[in-house]
Every structure is written in C-alpha cells, then in structure tokens.
Design an enzyme around this catalytic site. Structure first.
Site, PDB file in Angstrom:
ATOM      1  N   TYR A 164      -5.886  -2.445   8.268  1.00  0.00           N
ATOM      2  CA  TYR A 164      -5.140  -1.297   7.733  1.00  0.00           C
ATOM      3  C   TYR A 164      -6.005  -0.624   6.682  1.00  0.00           C
ATOM      4  CZ  TYR A 164      -1.558   1.265   5.044  1.00  0.00           C
ATOM      5  OH  TYR A 164      -0.845   2.254   4.388  1.00  0.00           O
ATOM      6  N   ASP A 199     -14.274  -1.120   4.099  1.00  0.00           N
ATOM      7  CA  ASP A 199     -13.065  -0.827   3.320  1.00  0.00           C
ATOM      8  C   ASP A 199     -12.785  -2.053   2.444  1.00  0.00           C
ATOM      9  OD1 ASP A 199      -9.577   0.032   4.072  1.00  0.00           O
ATOM     10  OD2 ASP A 199     -10.663  -0.381   2.214  1.00  0.00           O
ATOM     11  N   LYS A 247      -7.126  -0.518  -5.878  1.00  0.00           N
ATOM     12  CA  LYS A 247      -6.454  -1.687  -6.454  1.00  0.00           C
ATOM     13  C   LYS A 247      -7.089  -2.172  -7.762  1.00  0.00           C
ATOM     14  CE  LYS A 247      -4.914  -2.963  -1.820  1.00  0.00           C
ATOM     15  NZ  LYS A 247      -3.448  -2.931  -1.772  1.00  0.00           N
TER      16      LYS A 247
HETATM   17  P1  KE4 Z   1      -3.291   2.612  -0.856  1.00  0.00           P
HETATM   18  O1  KE4 Z   1      -3.281   4.018  -0.282  1.00  0.00           O
HETATM   19  O2  KE4 Z   1      -2.004   1.872  -0.569  1.00  0.00           O
HETATM   20  O3  KE4 Z   1      -3.694   2.563  -2.331  1.00  0.00           O
HETATM   21  O4  KE4 Z   1      -4.474   1.809  -0.113  1.00  0.00           O
HETATM   22  C1  KE4 Z   1      -4.456   1.734   1.287  1.00  0.00           C
HETATM   23  C2  KE4 Z   1      -5.287   0.539   1.717  1.00  0.00           C
HETATM   24  C3  KE4 Z   1      -6.574   0.772   2.189  1.00  0.00           C
HETATM   25  N1  KE4 Z   1      -7.359  -0.248   2.589  1.00  0.00           N
HETATM   26  C4  KE4 Z   1      -6.930  -1.532   2.517  1.00  0.00           C
HETATM   27  C5  KE4 Z   1      -7.834  -2.629   2.965  1.00  0.00           C
HETATM   28  C6  KE4 Z   1      -5.626  -1.829   2.022  1.00  0.00           C
HETATM   29  O5  KE4 Z   1      -5.214  -3.108   1.962  1.00  0.00           O
HETATM   30  C7  KE4 Z   1      -4.792  -0.777   1.609  1.00  0.00           C
HETATM   31  C8  KE4 Z   1      -3.379  -1.009   1.109  1.00  0.00           C
HETATM   32  N2  KE4 Z   1      -2.905  -2.354   1.174  1.00  0.00           N
HETATM   33  C9  KE4 Z   1      -1.479  -2.527   1.286  1.00  0.00           C
HETATM   34  C10 KE4 Z   1      -1.232  -4.043   1.347  1.00  0.00           C
HETATM   35  N3  KE4 Z   1      -1.213  -4.520   2.655  1.00  0.00           N
HETATM   36  C11 KE4 Z   1      -0.735  -1.880   0.157  1.00  0.00           C
HETATM   37  C12 KE4 Z   1       0.732  -2.267   0.074  1.00  0.00           C
HETATM   38  C13 KE4 Z   1       1.629  -1.165   0.587  1.00  0.00           C
HETATM   39  O6  KE4 Z   1       1.278  -0.491   1.584  1.00  0.00           O
HETATM   40  O7  KE4 Z   1       2.712  -1.022  -0.023  1.00  0.00           O
END
Ligand code: KE4
Length: 426
Positions: free
Chosen positions: A143, A238, A266
């Site tokens: 993801y 990523d 993060k």
């Molecule tokens: P954000 O747009 O949520 O800040 O980041 C997206 C993203 C991009 N790349 C990786 C590897 C990620 O894990 C994420 C976001 N992770 C999720 C957890 N599985 C955030 C939690 C959520 O979607 O509420």
C-alpha cells in the site's frame, strides 16, 4: 449502558462517514466498536472511558520515540509559540532536509509534503516526467497511499495490468499500473524482458508492512535494482513505514540497496503531518519550479510539524536507540511465539527493527497468497481478547505492529501475560 467510546462512535457516524477519518480505524476488519482515545504517554493510551492500553499501533508508525515525548512536545510548543504556518521558507525545513539526506544517503535532495500519499503520488509523477514513460509497476498487498494510480489490484493474466481497487479510479488510469507478486523474482524478470523500456518506475515497500509484515526474499530487492538500472526505470522505495524503523537509514540501509527515489512519512513528522519524496539530484531537479513536474502544498514544511519531526529524528539518532528498540521488539515476538507454542496454537510472529507481524499460520508468510492463508477469524478473536486485557494491536490481520522506545520489560511482560490468557481463550 453504552460506554463513552460507543456513544462517541454513534455521534461520530452522524457527521463523519463510518465515524472515522481513515477506514481502518472503524474496526471493520475485526468487528466491534473502536475505543476513542483521549490521552497518550510513552507506551500507553487512555480511552474516553478511562481504560488504559499498551499501544502497539503508535499512530501507524510515527510514535517511534513513544507518545508525548517531552523533547518533542517542547519543540512543538516552542515552534507553535513563534508561528503556526508561514507558507514561506524557514530554516527548520532546511535542517530537516539536511538531517534526512545525512541519514538516508541515497536522498541527495528532497521535497517535503504533508502525507505519505502526497510523497508517493509525487514520486510516481517525477518518475513519469523523468523517463517520459507511462507504465508503473507495484506489488499486490503493498500500500502506498490513496493516489489513483496506486489504488490498483492485480488483474487476471500473467503480466497483470491493474484493475481499480477503488470505485472512482478510471480503468484507463488503472491500466497503466502493472501489479506483480511480492517476492516473485521470475515474474519481475519476465516483466522487464517484455516491457522494461516502457516502465517509468517500480514502487515497492522494501519490507512490506501493509499486508501484515512480509520480508523481502534474498535477491528480490537486488533484482528490482538490477532491472530498473538495465532498462532505465526509476526504482522507488516507499519507506513511509520502514524509514527509521527497520534501521536508522531505513530498509535500504539494512539491505544495502540504493533506490533512485525514496518516499518517507510518519516518523519524520513525529506524529504531525510530514511526508517527503527525495532521491537522485538529477531526478529531483525535474520538480517545479526548477523543472517541468508540478508539485505544491500549502502546508508543506509546516514549521510546527517540522519541529516535531526534527525532535523525533534527534531521538532516533541517539546512540543505542535502534539496538534497544529492536531488542524489545524481539523479546515481544519471542515471548508470543513461546506462549502460543505452550497453548498449542498454530501461530507465528516475526520482527525486523521495531516492526513486527503476528500470524495465525505455522510460519510467517513470504507472499501475499500466504498472507491470505492466515486464520483471520482467529486473529480477530485474539485481537479482542487482548484489547479486553488492555493491549492495543492494529485492528486488522493485515497490518504490521510497532514498538516504541518507551516500551520496556514491564510492558512486554504485561503483554505476554495477556497473551497467555488470550491464547487459552481461543
Ligand atoms: P499516508 O498518506 O497515510 O500518510 O501514507 C500512506 C502510506 C504510504 N506508504 C506506506 C508504506 C504506508 O504504510 C502508508 C500508510 N500506512 C497506513 C497503515 N497501514 C496508514 C494508516 C491509515 O491508512 O489509516
């Protein structure tokens, strides 16, 4: 009598779809009603009913130094007392960029944004602008945020042109995304033999954390590096989740692979909204206003968020920080494996850095298909049994867990005691 969290959840659903601002928080995967949290400190959370939990979600990764770390709170308060936002350059952004470039040497230049999604969306656009090519490749189960071209799941057929994994993503957009199997080296070779010259980039979580934790097989990341170099495609790591967690320099440091672009998030915001896309200077020079690839953001490099990120990176860099947190995580995983074995439950757990995976499967999965073989129902029962005992794991069988520097022997022992009782109840 409904708990205060349940009352809040009912109220929330009136004005916020599903009552949450990000889907996984709604407990749809595990069932039940999510606790609404009010306060956090170190490794602990308190919910609206005054219940306390040991936290293994850590806001999905950012809280690596523990919640409300005094140095981070102080930095945020000081920054906020000077200004909340300028929409103009500040010294703090330069300091954060310099710190990241120092800790992640493949990042020669970077652009700060406000989320991981913005970072990966920008990385894809940069790769397409840099190469003049349109096809991108990703891996099933990885993801990368919710940009259209990344909300794509494997289609049918060998070289799977993607199908939308979300309504609202036009098939035409999804068809430009090739979806491969994580750890499938022969498939990567075949893809590049057939389409290498048409591929703008490959984007990968070098350690997958969004299909639960799945480690790269020996040679997998190397194969991506070699093929991208040979065919002129951009390799994007990523590291939004793995950055500063799998190792101080991220998974790329641990596995010794130099990607062309890296996305971060993060931890670099310490709990406030910060993302970053960075990498080879030659590619980064293509971004506006220097180059033709447009990108922008009102709150990019926000001084309060950057202050939280800078303070967190200073903590992460401290001597023994990584070694300590890695040891704590390993003790959690070893203890869970031991308790499950004693209870004769088919279960496995593994960790890398301060990330861990729990699987109701005899061995940790190495592919998306193996992840799907895990006993999700049993995970859900275990999740709720632990939640009832004050242990807050990620509310989904397909998420990784996170340990912070604030977790110590007392928290691990309490977790393992709760696990002993929970395994017995399964
Ligand atoms: P954000 O747009 O949520 O800040 O980041 C997206 C993203 C991009 N790349 C990786 C590897 C990620 O894990 C994420 C976001 N992770 C999720 C957890 N599985 C955030 C939690 C959520 O979607 O509420």
């Amino acid at each position: 009598m409904k708990s205060r969290s349940e009352q809040l959840f009912a109220r929330a659903r009136e004005r916020i779809p599903a009552g949450v601002n990000s889907p996984v928080r709604a407990f749809g995967a595990v069932g039940g009603s999510p606790p609404f949290f009010e306060r956090a400190s170190g490794a602990w959370l308190w919910d609206a009913d005054g219940r306390r939990y040991i936290d293994y979600v850590g806001s999905w990764g950012p809280m690596v130094a523990g919640h409300t770390h005094p140095a981070v709170v102080e930095a945020v308060q000081a920054a906020a007392s000077r200004a909340l936002s300028f929409g103009a350059p500040t010294e703090a952004e330069v300091e954060l960029a310099e710190a990241i470039c120092r800790l992640v040497p493949s990042v020669e230049q970077l652009r700060l944004v406000s989320s991981g999604t913005e970072a990966t969306m920008t990385a894809i656009r940069l790769a397409r602008g840099h190469t003049g090519r349109s096809l991108i490749a990703k891996f099933e189960g990885c993801y990368h945020g919710h940009a259209d071209s990344l909300l794509v799941k494997a289609g049918s057929g060998a070289l799977t042109f993607g199908n939308p994994s979300s309504a609202g993503v036009p098939a035409e957009v999804a068809s430009l995304t090739l979806v491969l199997n994580f750890n499938d080296l022969p498939q990567v070779e075949k893809l590049f033999q057939e389409k290498g010259k048409q591929i703008a980039c490959v984007i990968v979580e070098p350690v997958a954390g969004n299909m639960n934790l799945v480690l790269p097989k020996p040679g997998f990341l190397e194969s991506l590096r070699e093929n991208c170099s040979r065919y002129g495609a951009v390799l994007i790591f990523d590291e939004v989740m793995t950055g500063f967690r799998v190792a101080l320099g991220g998974a790329q440091a641990r596995y010794g692979i130099r990607p062309d672009l890296t996305t971060l998030g993060k931890v670099i915001g310490g709990g406030l909204p910060v993302g970053a896309v960075g990498g080879r200077r030659e590619i980064m020079q293509k971004i506006a206003p220097l180059g033709p690839v447009y990108q922008a953001g009102t709150l990019s490099g926000n001084p309060v968020a950057v202050a939280a990120g800078l303070a967190t990176l200073k903590l992460v860099e401290e001597k023994d920080f990584q070694a300590r947190i890695e040891k704590t995580t390993q003790s959690l995983v070893d203890g869970l494996n031991s308790e499950a074995k004693k209870a004769k439950i088919e279960f496995s757990a593994q960790s890398i850095g301060s990330m861990f995976g729990l699987y109701f499967r005899a061995l940790p999965p190495t592919t998306f298909a193996e992840v799907m073989q895990c006993d999700k129902e049993r995970f859900n029962r275990f999740f709720h049994a632990m939640l009832a005992r004050g242990i807050y794991f990620a509310p989904s069988a397909y998420e990784a867990g996170f340990v912070s520097a604030a977790h110590g022997a007392p928290e691990i022992e309490a977790t393992l005691a709760a696990a002993r009782a929970s395994f017995a109840s399964l």
